[in-house]
Design a protein around this motif. Sequence first.
Motif, PDB file in Angstrom:
ATOM      1  N   SER A  41      -4.087  -2.100  -8.778  1.00 12.11           N
ATOM      2  CA  SER A  41      -3.682  -2.867  -7.598  1.00 12.11           C
ATOM      3  C   SER A  41      -4.900  -3.375  -6.848  1.00 12.11           C
ATOM      4  N   GLU A  82       2.280  -5.134  -4.702  1.00 15.36           N
ATOM      5  CA  GLU A  82       2.883  -3.824  -4.887  1.00 15.36           C
ATOM      6  C   GLU A  82       3.661  -3.466  -3.612  1.00 15.36           C
ATOM      7  N   GLU A 159       3.400  -4.517 -10.748  1.00 13.14           N
ATOM      8  CA  GLU A 159       4.552  -3.676 -11.056  1.00 13.14           C
ATOM      9  C   GLU A 159       5.882  -4.314 -10.655  1.00 13.14           C
TER      10      GLU A 159
HETATM   11 MG   LIG Z   1      -0.858  -0.056  -7.909  1.00 13.87          MG
END
Ligand SMILES: [Mg+2]
Lengths: 232, 290, 297, 369, 256
Positions: A41, A82, A159
Amino acid sequence: MLKIENLHAAYGGIKALRGVSIEVNEGEIVAVLGSNGAGKSTLLKTISGVMKQTEGSVQFDGEEMPRVPYQVVGKGIVHVPEGRQIFSNLTVYENLMIGSFLRKDKAQIEKDLIEVYELFPRLLERKDQYGGHLSGGEQQMLAVGRGLMANPKLMILDEPSLGLAPLIVNQIFEIVKEINKRGTAILIVEQNAMKALKICDRAYLMSTGVIEKSGKPEDLRNDPELMKAYLG
Amino acid sequence: MLLQQLINGISVGGIYALLATGYALIYSLLGFSNWAHGEVAMLGAYIGILSVTALQMPFIFAVILAVVGAGFISVFNEKIAYKRIRDNNSPTMFLMIAAMGLSTTFQNLAIVVFGPKFKMYPQILPVGAVKIGSLSVGLLDLVSLGIAIVAIIGLEYLITKTKFGLAVKAASSNMGTASLLGINVDKYIMLVFFLAGTLAGISGILYGMKYTVYPQLGNVALKAFIASVFGGLGSVQGAIVGAMSIGLLETLVSAYIHSGLRDLITFILLIAILLVRPTGLMGKDIQDKA
Amino acid sequence: MSGYVEGVIILVCINVIAVLGVSILTGFTRLFSFGNAGFMAIGAYASAILTTKYGAPFPVALVVGPIIAAIVALGLGKLTLKLKGDYFLITTLGFGESVRLLFLFAEPITGGARGLSGIPPKTTMFIAVGITMLAFLGAWNFLRSKYGRNLMAIREQEIAAEAVGINTAKFKEYSFMISAAYAGMAGALLAHYYMFISPIMFNLPKSAELTITVVIGGLGSLSGSVLATILLTVLPEIFRSAAEYRMLLYGLAVVIIIVLKPSGLMGYREFSLRPIFTLYERIFKKNNPTQTKGDGK
Amino acid sequence: ASEAPAAETGEPAVEPIVIGYVGALSGETAVWGQAGMNGMELTAKEINDAGGILGRPIEVIGLDGKGDPIDSVNAYKKLVSQGAIAVVGTNFSSCNIPMAAVADQMEVPAIATAASNPLVTVDENGNLHPYSFRIGFIDPFQGRVLAAFAMDELDAKNAAVIMDLNSDYSAGVTEFFVEGFEAKGGEILTIVEAQSGQNDFRAQLSKIAPLDPDVILVPWIYKDVALIANQARELGIDAIFLGADGWDSKELITMAGASLEGCYYTSQPSFANPVTKPFYDAYVEMFDGLVPETEALFGHDGLYWIKDAIERAGEVDIAKLRDELETTTGFAGLLGDLTVDPATHNPDKSVSVYQIKDMTQTFVGDFRP
Amino acid sequence: MPILTITNLHKHFGGVKAINDFSITLEKGKIYGLIGPNGAGKTTIFNTITGIYEPTMGEIFLNGKSVIKKAPYEISNMGIARTFQNIRLFGNLSVLDNVIIACHADAKYGIFEAMTKFGRFKKNEEEIKEKCIKLLQIVGLEEMRDDTAGALPYGHQRKLEIARALATNPSLLLLDEPAAGMNEKESEELVRFIQNIHENFDLTILLIEHHMDFVMSLCDEIAVLNFGSTIAMGTPDEVKRNPAVIEAYLGGEDDA
Ligand SMILES: [Mg+2]
Ligand SMILES: Nc1ncnc2c1ncn2[C@@H]1O[C@H](COP(=O)(O)OP(=O)(O)OP(=O)(O)O)[C@@H](O)[C@H]1O
Ligand SMILES: Nc1ncnc2c1ncn2[C@@H]1O[C@H](COP(=O)(O)OP(=O)(O)OP(=O)(O)O)[C@@H](O)[C@H]1O
Ligand SMILES: [Mg+2]
């Protein structure tokens, strides 16, 4: 089109990236895989300018990228972050319209909106509901839909399948393939490694701030040691 | 006499309304009560009066200068204090404390620079009154009510109907993500402060013309703050309704009950309303679900 | 020691007590109040009326004042503690101003705007310092017990606090009552030091000053609150001869501290002498680093 | 601060006599505090140029009391700690009442200026505060003079009052006005209350308007007086306004314009009195064209009164200074002759009445209740 | 006797019927799964059980006692603990404090004892601390006990939330997507971890999850929800083969 060299970034004392270099070419789907806390991330945040690197460069179409998020969007890169990051006191419709904030082509925006609603009929049903009142999965759909509304050249997904039902997870990967076919390059971070490896052209394996390995998905899948170490 | 008192109440409420909308605007964006808002109005009033008296400017230029000046002062506050605090990721409360610090600073700066005396605007606009039977309506009140209505309608349009409004709403919900989607958040925040500042400037001049200009003029903003809570924090319509209610309430209590109970009754009513409607008359509370 | 210096010390003590109350409420529960001057007023008037009109002994007044303030806080809290953020804030603001106006209005008992004079001078430096130390110790222990932890849980995540079984409404009431009692104590000491009270001494700026002090000290640091109180009480005294620049400097100081020290003077930390010892060791025992490490534990 | 540096010639240093001033140098009421301070400085210079007191120069230290009781008491204490032998100020009773009790403890005279509440010098039980004095008169004086003046000179039959709820001063003047007016057979139509700072008084004035009183008493400070007058005229009220020394500011006429034409107020002898002319000119010169407020005269008289008392005592001694202040008779200041009543420390003075005529303050005459 | 009984539960938000006639009975000691499409109403069921929402209609009994109209803290004290879909830790506090806070019911001393450290204070506090350190050892966070909770990596935060829930001495534990954001390896570890606490703490567990491997290997019984009502209920194998579940939730090819 995206070229990252020797990127370093840190949260205070914690060095989350320690010399990462990756590339995304025109029309590609590229996956970044790695365990919890590997820095995936952080990498995406640094690309989109949310975080500033301490060292290294991020180039897009041969140009050094601005380090301010809204200018990055202006260059045609959109980051679906995220944790969904829905505007909770805006309605579903308003959330989607923010996605197309920098675009001027009204007619095309209308079309894209209809398309997003087709991809996620749930959003159409809930279009006047506040984002904050959606279920977790609905918020995830909204986050992806909002990213699509920007009609980007490169879409960065962190994600996207998190918290989605299995059926929808499959759909999400279909959608990713679909938008890629229409000419948008994709950089995707996923915990669902098997599915990600299925759709991507190339993948990077990351651990504790560095790229450990990269290559074609077939090769990675056939490397049992790696699979075990990172993916269980 | 009741009718006259109602007129008095509306005219008091009109000024509160202009200030309260500026409050509401900033609150809706940044979620904090900008206690320095009243001082922006005060400085605007001073710019206006000095332009007319010391610089001998034509009135209309003085007004423009004051309004724009107030806008810039408001932006200045944002730049030197609020923006930094946001960048530090400090709790929202810090913004309010900084605003209180700025408020004290400006008030005392005004005392040092302009002196503690009260200043009167020269009588440029009609200060007289229209008489209808035994009723009297101040001309200035009519003018200020008109300006308030126009400003408020414009604002409402801006917020609900334009892309500007959408961007501001998004930024107020989540600045980081707004910026991630292409919104130049700092620019919009600056614009909002400018807008709120100009509104404060207008109310400062009107207030100054109607009453007097002095360093503590900004204290009326407390009423505007209460009005915007009354109406629901962050809601522009609420701010107007709240301001008018308070104007009327104060006048009627003073007239028919007792002056000394004026603020007391206002506060009690405020608490009562909040007990029934915890986010004010028109405020919304959209909480993230668990 | 001159009467003036003694006076400043007593004033610091009184302010510290009031600020400690706000610190518990704001720093540790995240409830913002602009009405604590109102509780000070209640404590001051209640105790002063007791000693002047009913001839009550000072210790009794010193106990009753805070208790009355706490009871009023309980009543108000029952009504308003459900409200969130600025909505709660405004009700406390309204409360504080209402108390002041009420005391102004109730002239036969309170002397109205003229104030209440002739209060016996009972607050000595010894008493002020002693009570301040007790108040600090009490607050310190309180915060390091389940009570304080529950308040911090409410501050951090109210829904989760409820979900682990904390009756958030009740604990907020505790917090509010304690802060009111501290304010009441400060008021009672104030009345019996200056021998005079009037409603204007407990106005909105006074409430605001208490909250500003807590924020500057660091939300969530008791020692930070004390440090900030000393700073913000003594600075204006030093600036007293700066005349018209005085409040200007105060305002500027507030803005500068808050912008440059984003989490206040102390942040969430408490003041401790350890860094000074460490520094001392670093300087004087440079050639013996192992020992420094051992002590650090 | 109390040590003067030795002169370079090697002469022994003459230690200055420190005299304090407390007033609102900041905040809403700084107009008066600053004027008082300026008056003190100007006067100190004058005295020092003329050789000081008993051959010693005086040094004036001014500290800010913000118009706030606690701040003012602290300022007084600080001045005492800096060696002041007497403290002049403030003009607010609310500040001087607590200061009086402290002065009794610290035993340094506190000389209030215009603070007019009786409690400044005598406590609630009638006991004298031995170290508290005042230069101005007390509230009852003005109220009674105004009542008599309205009946006798203006032929008023009835009156209305608009009073400041937040101000003890306003309440005091009102009380004694009403008492005097009714005692002489006049009728008080109504007393309406308002609060300083509200700026809009039309709710209250609308209540007075239909009663059409002959005179309206407005015992407020000048800013509110101007607003009240302007708004009253706007509502069609044409009664004569009466006021007290809170009106005493040059600003009043600028702010009220024609609204107060023909109205009357009581005050100290002021700059309308020709004896103050030299002081006025000196002030304007020293402070670059700034026009003085009456509070400056209080500073002037306060300092000369202290000088007078010290010279009568023959030495600089605080206890003796106090005794001499208490027994002052006929001290001639710019604010009129001052004789102290040793039982109450209140000065026996006359009250001047002024009229606003052709947009200037015009002296009407001196009255005693 | 069943530990939890829900009968004919409804929860409407304006026009949205988030829960629409939902019933379930949980037997003591088992691990249950609650699955279903996004927006089916799973989290809303948790929120009504724990008192965050009041149901529009229906009944919920814990050990035969109704929990309706009870405040969340009362329900917690009755023995229900939960974790949140969006993690809600006391972010600025230490890991240990997060757990200690949840033990507040074990502290029996009053305000006066707290302020003076007299009476039961010291003993109580020591016992609590010991208990919490043990808990942290079990979840494997002992080493990080002084770290700030908010700075922990995601997986650790989820574990801490579970530890905090356990500290309230629950008899029923509700977990909302405990494996979200974990990869396969990590979620396998989590399965073992939950089995472990299930045995050690004598718990009944109801969990929501979209990771099918996770649910299937952990749960004794699974309820499948769609549009706020149950469409299937049974053992993992039964549910996996149920065509309605495949149609609404699992989808055709499942290769995970
Ligand atoms: Mg992450
Ligand atoms: N806001 C923050 N403050 C401090 N440390 C952080 C912060 N965010 C992340 N970290 C740390 O930086 C490292 C990398 O985090 P990052 O979020 O990039 O990992 P990730 O690969 O995306 O993991 P996940 O799969 O859990 O999302 C971790 O050690 C994490 O604890
Ligand atoms: N406070 C609310 N106001 C309005 N609608 C709500 C609210 N809370 C939930 N909903 C709606 O109720 C439905 C059920 O939501 P819930 O969060 O229970 O779903 P879920 O089954 O947990 O889904 P997911 O798996 O995506 O987390 C959703 O469609 C949601 O939009
Ligand atoms: Mg859910």
